[in-house]
Design a protein around this motif. Structure first.
Motif, PDB file in Angstrom:
ATOM      1  N   ILE A  19      39.190 -14.710 -45.999  1.00  0.00           N
ATOM      2  CA  ILE A  19      37.972 -14.118 -46.557  1.00  0.00           C
ATOM      3  C   ILE A  19      37.004 -15.213 -47.021  1.00  0.00           C
ATOM      4  O   ILE A  19      37.430 -16.218 -47.600  1.00  0.00           O
ATOM      5  CB  ILE A  19      38.319 -13.258 -47.809  1.00  0.00           C
ATOM      6  N   GLY A  20      35.725 -14.961 -46.767  1.00  0.00           N
ATOM      7  CA  GLY A  20      34.692 -15.848 -47.312  1.00  0.00           C
ATOM      8  C   GLY A  20      34.567 -17.176 -46.588  1.00  0.00           C
ATOM      9  O   GLY A  20      34.396 -18.224 -47.213  1.00  0.00           O
ATOM     10  N   LEU A  21      34.641 -17.139 -45.275  1.00  0.00           N
ATOM     11  CA  LEU A  21      34.406 -18.355 -44.487  1.00  0.00           C
ATOM     12  C   LEU A  21      32.908 -18.575 -44.359  1.00  0.00           C
ATOM     13  O   LEU A  21      32.120 -17.632 -44.453  1.00  0.00           O
ATOM     14  CB  LEU A  21      35.013 -18.179 -43.088  1.00  0.00           C
ATOM     15  N   LYS A  22      32.509 -19.833 -44.118  1.00  0.00           N
ATOM     16  CA  LYS A  22      31.082 -20.078 -43.891  1.00  0.00           C
ATOM     17  C   LYS A  22      30.670 -19.423 -42.580  1.00  0.00           C
ATOM     18  O   LYS A  22      31.405 -19.480 -41.595  1.00  0.00           O
ATOM     19  CB  LYS A  22      30.825 -21.582 -43.777  1.00  0.00           C
ATOM     20  N   ASN A  23      29.492 -18.826 -42.572  1.00  0.00           N
ATOM     21  CA  ASN A  23      29.013 -18.187 -41.348  1.00  0.00           C
ATOM     22  C   ASN A  23      28.226 -19.203 -40.525  1.00  0.00           C
ATOM     23  O   ASN A  23      27.009 -19.181 -40.490  1.00  0.00           O
ATOM     24  CB  ASN A  23      28.156 -16.967 -41.704  1.00  0.00           C
ATOM     25  N   GLU A  24      28.940 -20.122 -39.887  1.00  0.00           N
ATOM     26  CA  GLU A  24      28.268 -21.171 -39.107  1.00  0.00           C
ATOM     27  C   GLU A  24      29.125 -21.526 -37.900  1.00  0.00           C
ATOM     28  O   GLU A  24      30.318 -21.202 -37.861  1.00  0.00           O
ATOM     29  CB  GLU A  24      28.041 -22.413 -39.995  1.00  0.00           C
ATOM     30  N   LYS A  46      31.629 -14.987 -43.601  1.00  0.00           N
ATOM     31  CA  LYS A  46      32.311 -14.081 -42.680  1.00  0.00           C
ATOM     32  C   LYS A  46      33.810 -14.111 -42.955  1.00  0.00           C
ATOM     33  O   LYS A  46      34.332 -15.037 -43.581  1.00  0.00           O
ATOM     34  CB  LYS A  46      31.996 -14.442 -41.225  1.00  0.00           C
ATOM     35  N   ASP A  47      34.475 -13.071 -42.482  1.00  0.00           N
ATOM     36  CA  ASP A  47      35.925 -12.966 -42.632  1.00  0.00           C
ATOM     37  C   ASP A  47      36.536 -12.968 -41.232  1.00  0.00           C
ATOM     38  O   ASP A  47      35.982 -12.375 -40.318  1.00  0.00           O
ATOM     39  CB  ASP A  47      36.319 -11.643 -43.309  1.00  0.00           C
ATOM     40  N   GLN A  65      36.659 -10.540 -36.220  1.00  0.00           N
ATOM     41  CA  GLN A  65      35.747 -11.237 -37.121  1.00  0.00           C
ATOM     42  C   GLN A  65      34.764 -10.233 -37.694  1.00  0.00           C
ATOM     43  O   GLN A  65      34.280  -9.357 -36.974  1.00  0.00           O
ATOM     44  CB  GLN A  65      35.000 -12.331 -36.372  1.00  0.00           C
ATOM     45  N   SER A  66      34.511 -10.334 -38.975  1.00  0.00           N
ATOM     46  CA  SER A  66      33.525  -9.420 -39.537  1.00  0.00           C
ATOM     47  C   SER A  66      32.627 -10.167 -40.513  1.00  0.00           C
ATOM     48  O   SER A  66      32.995 -11.222 -41.022  1.00  0.00           O
ATOM     49  CB  SER A  66      34.224  -8.247 -40.223  1.00  0.00           C
ATOM     50  N   ILE A  67      31.482  -9.600 -40.745  1.00  0.00           N
ATOM     51  CA  ILE A  67      30.521 -10.240 -41.634  1.00  0.00           C
ATOM     52  C   ILE A  67      30.845  -9.873 -43.084  1.00  0.00           C
ATOM     53  O   ILE A  67      31.092  -8.713 -43.399  1.00  0.00           O
ATOM     54  CB  ILE A  67      29.087  -9.759 -41.272  1.00  0.00           C
TER      55      ILE A  67
END
Ligand code: ASP
Ligand code: MG
Length: 399
Positions: A265-270, A301-302, A293-295
């Motif tokens: 949970i809470g990965l950088k969205n890059e 993103k998760d 993968q979800s936003i």
């Protein structure tokens, strides 16, 4: 005809069953066929050896494990040879060393590299029933190796392939491949035919009838396979390349409870995040299955994925490895999940299969966690408690 016949542990679990195998072998021998028999160890022998080993050493060396486990098959082949000889039919038992079954060095999960055929051919020419230990091999240091649990099927298919056998028969205590586990779905049906690809999916999704490497090998070398009962005289299921399309596209519904779901949970969205994440998992030898993968919130993103239960700890270690260079908020995991799949060649080209499956789950009030699809299967991840109900609901829907 040259026939390779493989009998599993339950088919040779005691003297009575061994006699029964001897009778079956002799029947075909007397019809003039050349027979190579591949055996597993008697009954629960291998399980018992593993238990015993762990009573003496928490982490027994893999080399010694193979030295121990290969004795199981050596007992069953010798006993069957005696039982056949008792009926005045010539037979000889051979272990992997005597045949020349060369494998890689990886103890407990070695792969076959080359099989010598000279000894086998000589014995067959002398009209002997040749009985070979399943599951084992020899590495280049002349140490015994094993092919992994259930590996006797692979031995049988490999022998059938190098000897150009006309047929490879896998005898077991069920009478063929079923559309679902008959203990879960009482009205599951036995299939007459199935393709290698479908069988491969079923085998790797937890229908434990065939070792999946044996199916891979049978497909690669075009070995004609049949799965049948060692106890009753029935036709069994033929596994082959092309099967005429029947009305029911779905070949089976399977369930695998040996799964764990992880959510990062809470990965950088890059860019590069998924790469880093799955790269470190690969470096820790963790096989990943369904990926989603979800936003998340605030530009994050998760990523969720499933692994076999035994990889859960390694997966968590990998994700926490500072060298991986991934930052996230937290990891969630859940071991009370099950993968339920439908398998059938060509089903993705038939519209509506997925919809029908999801309708079945809706009617049964089952919540879906994750979904994945391929050419020949659709898999859903559900709560473990819902697993059997899910299998039944889907099976009923496609009947
Ligand atoms: N005896 C081995 C096992 O139990 C190999 C086999 O049965 O195929 O895994
Ligand atoms: Mg088996």
């Amino acid at each position: 005809m040259l026939i390779v016949k493989k009998f599993g542990g339950s088919s040779v679990r005691d003297a009575e069953r061994i006699k029964n195998v001897a009778d079956r072998v002799i029947r075909d021998y007397n019809e003039g066929h050349d027979i190579v028999v591949v055996l597993s160890a008697m009954g629960d022998t291998t399980d018992n050896y593993i238990k015993l080993a762990h009573e003496l050493n928490e982490r027994p060396s893999k080399r010694e494990m193979d030295m121990l486990m290969t004795t199981g098959e050596q007992i069953s082949v010798a006993l069957l040879a005696m039982a056949i000889q008792a009926k005045r039919v010539p037979a000889v038992s051979l272990n992997a060393f005597q045949v020349g079954m060369e494998t890689t060095s990886d103890f407990m999960h070695a792969r076959l590299k080359r099989i010598q055929t000279q000894r086998l051919k000589n014995e067959l020419e002398n009209r002997k029933v040749v009985i070979v230990t399943g599951f084992q091999g020899v590495n280049r240091n002349d140490d015994f190796t094993t092919l992994g649990r259930g590996g006797s099927d692979t031995t049988a298919v490999a022998l059938a392939s190098v000897l150009h056998a006309d047929l490879c028969e896998i005898y077991t205590d069920v009478d063929g491949i079923y559309t679902a586990d008959p203990r879960v779905v009482p009205n599951a049906k036995k299939l007459d035919e199935i393709t290698y690809d479908e069988m491969l999916e079923l085998a790797s999704l937890g229908a434990k009838v065939l070792h999946n490497r044996s199916v891979e090998m049978a497909k690669k070398y075009g070995v004609p396979l049949v799965v049948r009962s060692s106890l009753v005289d029935a036709e069994g299921t033929v596994v082959k390349e092309d099967v005429p399309v029947e009305k029911m596209l779905i070949k089976g519904v399977t369930c695998d409870k040996n799964v764990a779901k992880l959510a990062v949970i809470g990965l950088k969205n890059e860019p590069g995040v998924a790469f880093k994440l799955f790269n470190i998992l690969a470096r820790y030898d963790v096989n990943v299955d369904i990926i989603l993968q979800s936003i998340g919130r605030n530009e994050t993103k998760d990523i969720s994925f499933t692994v076999a239960k035994e990889y859960l700890d390694d997966a968590i270690d990998a994700l926490n490895d500072v060298n991986a260079g991934i930052s996230f908020e937290k990891i969630h995991y859940d071991v009370d999940v099950a993968k339920v799949s439908i398998v059938g060649a060509g089903m993705m080209t038939h519209a509506g299969v997925a919809a029908k499956m999801f309708e079945a789950l809706y009617n049964a009030n089952v919540n879906i966690n994750m979904i994945s699809t391929s050419e020949i299967k659709i898999t859903v991840l559900v709560h473990a408690d819902d697993a059997n109900r899910t299998v039944k609901a889907i099976h009923d829907m496609f009947e």
